[in-house]
Design a protein around this motif. Sequence first.
Motif, mmCIF file in Angstrom:
data_model
loop_
_atom_site.group_PDB
_atom_site.id
_atom_site.type_symbol
_atom_site.label_atom_id
_atom_site.label_comp_id
_atom_site.label_asym_id
_atom_site.label_seq_id
_atom_site.Cartn_x
_atom_site.Cartn_y
_atom_site.Cartn_z
ATOM 1 N N LYS A 1 80.490 60.643 43.318
ATOM 2 C CA LYS A 1 80.461 60.643 41.865
ATOM 3 C C LYS A 1 80.996 59.312 41.329
ATOM 4 N N TYR A 2 80.861 59.115 40.057
ATOM 5 C CA TYR A 2 81.317 57.870 39.460
ATOM 6 C C TYR A 2 81.864 58.135 38.067
ATOM 7 N N LEU A 3 82.650 57.179 37.565
ATOM 8 C CA LEU A 3 83.197 57.274 36.221
ATOM 9 C C LEU A 3 82.278 56.553 35.248
ATOM 10 N N THR A 4 82.237 57.053 34.032
ATOM 11 C CA THR A 4 81.482 56.343 33.004
ATOM 12 C C THR A 4 82.271 55.103 32.582
ATOM 13 N N GLN A 5 81.621 54.222 31.861
ATOM 14 C CA GLN A 5 82.299 53.006 31.402
ATOM 15 C C GLN A 5 83.493 53.355 30.504
ATOM 16 N N MET A 6 83.332 54.371 29.660
ATOM 17 C CA MET A 6 84.430 54.774 28.772
ATOM 18 C C MET A 6 85.587 55.363 29.569
ATOM 19 N N GLU A 7 85.273 56.139 30.602
ATOM 20 C CA GLU A 7 86.334 56.713 31.440
ATOM 21 C C GLU A 7 87.087 55.623 32.186
ATOM 22 N N MET A 8 86.358 54.647 32.691
ATOM 23 C CA MET A 8 87.009 53.549 33.398
ATOM 24 C C MET A 8 87.867 52.713 32.450
ATOM 25 N N GLN A 9 87.391 52.513 31.238
ATOM 26 C CA GLN A 9 88.160 51.758 30.255
ATOM 27 C C GLN A 9 89.464 52.478 29.921
ATOM 28 N N ALA A 10 89.401 53.803 29.862
ATOM 29 C CA ALA A 10 90.610 54.583 29.592
ATOM 30 C C ALA A 10 91.636 54.399 30.712
ATOM 31 N N ILE A 11 91.158 54.324 31.953
ATOM 32 C CA ILE A 11 92.064 54.108 33.084
ATOM 33 C C ILE A 11 92.699 52.726 33.003
ATOM 34 N N LEU A 12 91.902 51.714 32.660
ATOM 35 C CA LEU A 12 92.413 50.345 32.580
ATOM 36 C C LEU A 12 93.442 50.189 31.465
ATOM 37 N N GLU A 13 93.339 51.014 30.440
ATOM 38 C CA GLU A 13 94.265 50.929 29.312
ATOM 39 C C GLU A 13 95.478 51.846 29.486
ATOM 40 N N ALA A 14 95.512 52.619 30.569
ATOM 41 C CA ALA A 14 96.583 53.591 30.766
ATOM 42 C C ALA A 14 97.940 52.980 31.125
ATOM 43 N N PRO A 15 98.023 51.901 31.945
ATOM 44 C CA PRO A 15 99.339 51.364 32.317
ATOM 45 C C PRO A 15 100.140 50.891 31.104
ATOM 46 N N ASP A 16 101.450 51.014 31.208
ATOM 47 C CA ASP A 16 102.370 50.567 30.163
ATOM 48 C C ASP A 16 102.525 49.049 30.242
ATOM 49 N N LEU A 17 101.916 48.335 29.322
ATOM 50 C CA LEU A 17 101.916 46.870 29.367
ATOM 51 C C LEU A 17 103.242 46.262 28.924
#
Length: 224
Positions: A128-144
């Motif tokens: 399976k794979y993640l959608t672009q929006m799902e992947m973007q949510a993961i990339l934005e998840a870490p506390d910067l």
Amino acid sequence: MKGALITSDLARLLQAFFCQRLIQQRNVSHQTVCSYRDTFRLFLRFAEQQLGKSAAKMDLVDINASLVLAFLDDLESQRHNCIRSRNARLAAIRSFMHYSALLKPEALAVIQQVLAIPLKRFDRPLVKYLTQMEMQAILEAPDLLSWSGQRDQVLLATLYNSGGRVSEIIELRRANFDKNSWQAVCLHGKGRKKRVIPLWKRTTNLLKTWSAKIGLDPQQPIFP
């Protein structure tokens, strides 16, 4: 370990298997050595419990098919390993037994029984794979706002961009990147295969910003 080498033929065989067979003769990768090491750590602990004696006192003939099968069952039922992991552990044990057969022909009867244990079949699920929006949510998840969060964002972006294995990404050094441009990364895969992956502009910018926060040595880990 020195005491074990004196009292146990199993210990002597294991040392020869790792130092001579895997490292000197076959020159296998560091990842393979670590995987085999972890297998025997687990297996010897299990064998100590089952046989009631320390690994230092075990002989090769103690490693019979019944013990190995019990270990494999324990991996699945108690440690909840998947079939792939179970098969990887068995492959390490079988490799050791193949090598031991050359040095201990008198133990062939026991060795052949272990070698007869088959790898377990399993269904290969559709990837399976993640959608672009799902992947973007993961990339934005870490506390910067934290150092580790900034690192994790760049790590995830590099992983996503390159399609590399986790083991390949976490071992990256400065020397793996295209000089100071950060526009490409050289990954070291299984079987010492190398491949160069071009990086997107967004990933390149993240790496450039992150690189200023770590050491300048070419062997500096990118994601410490």
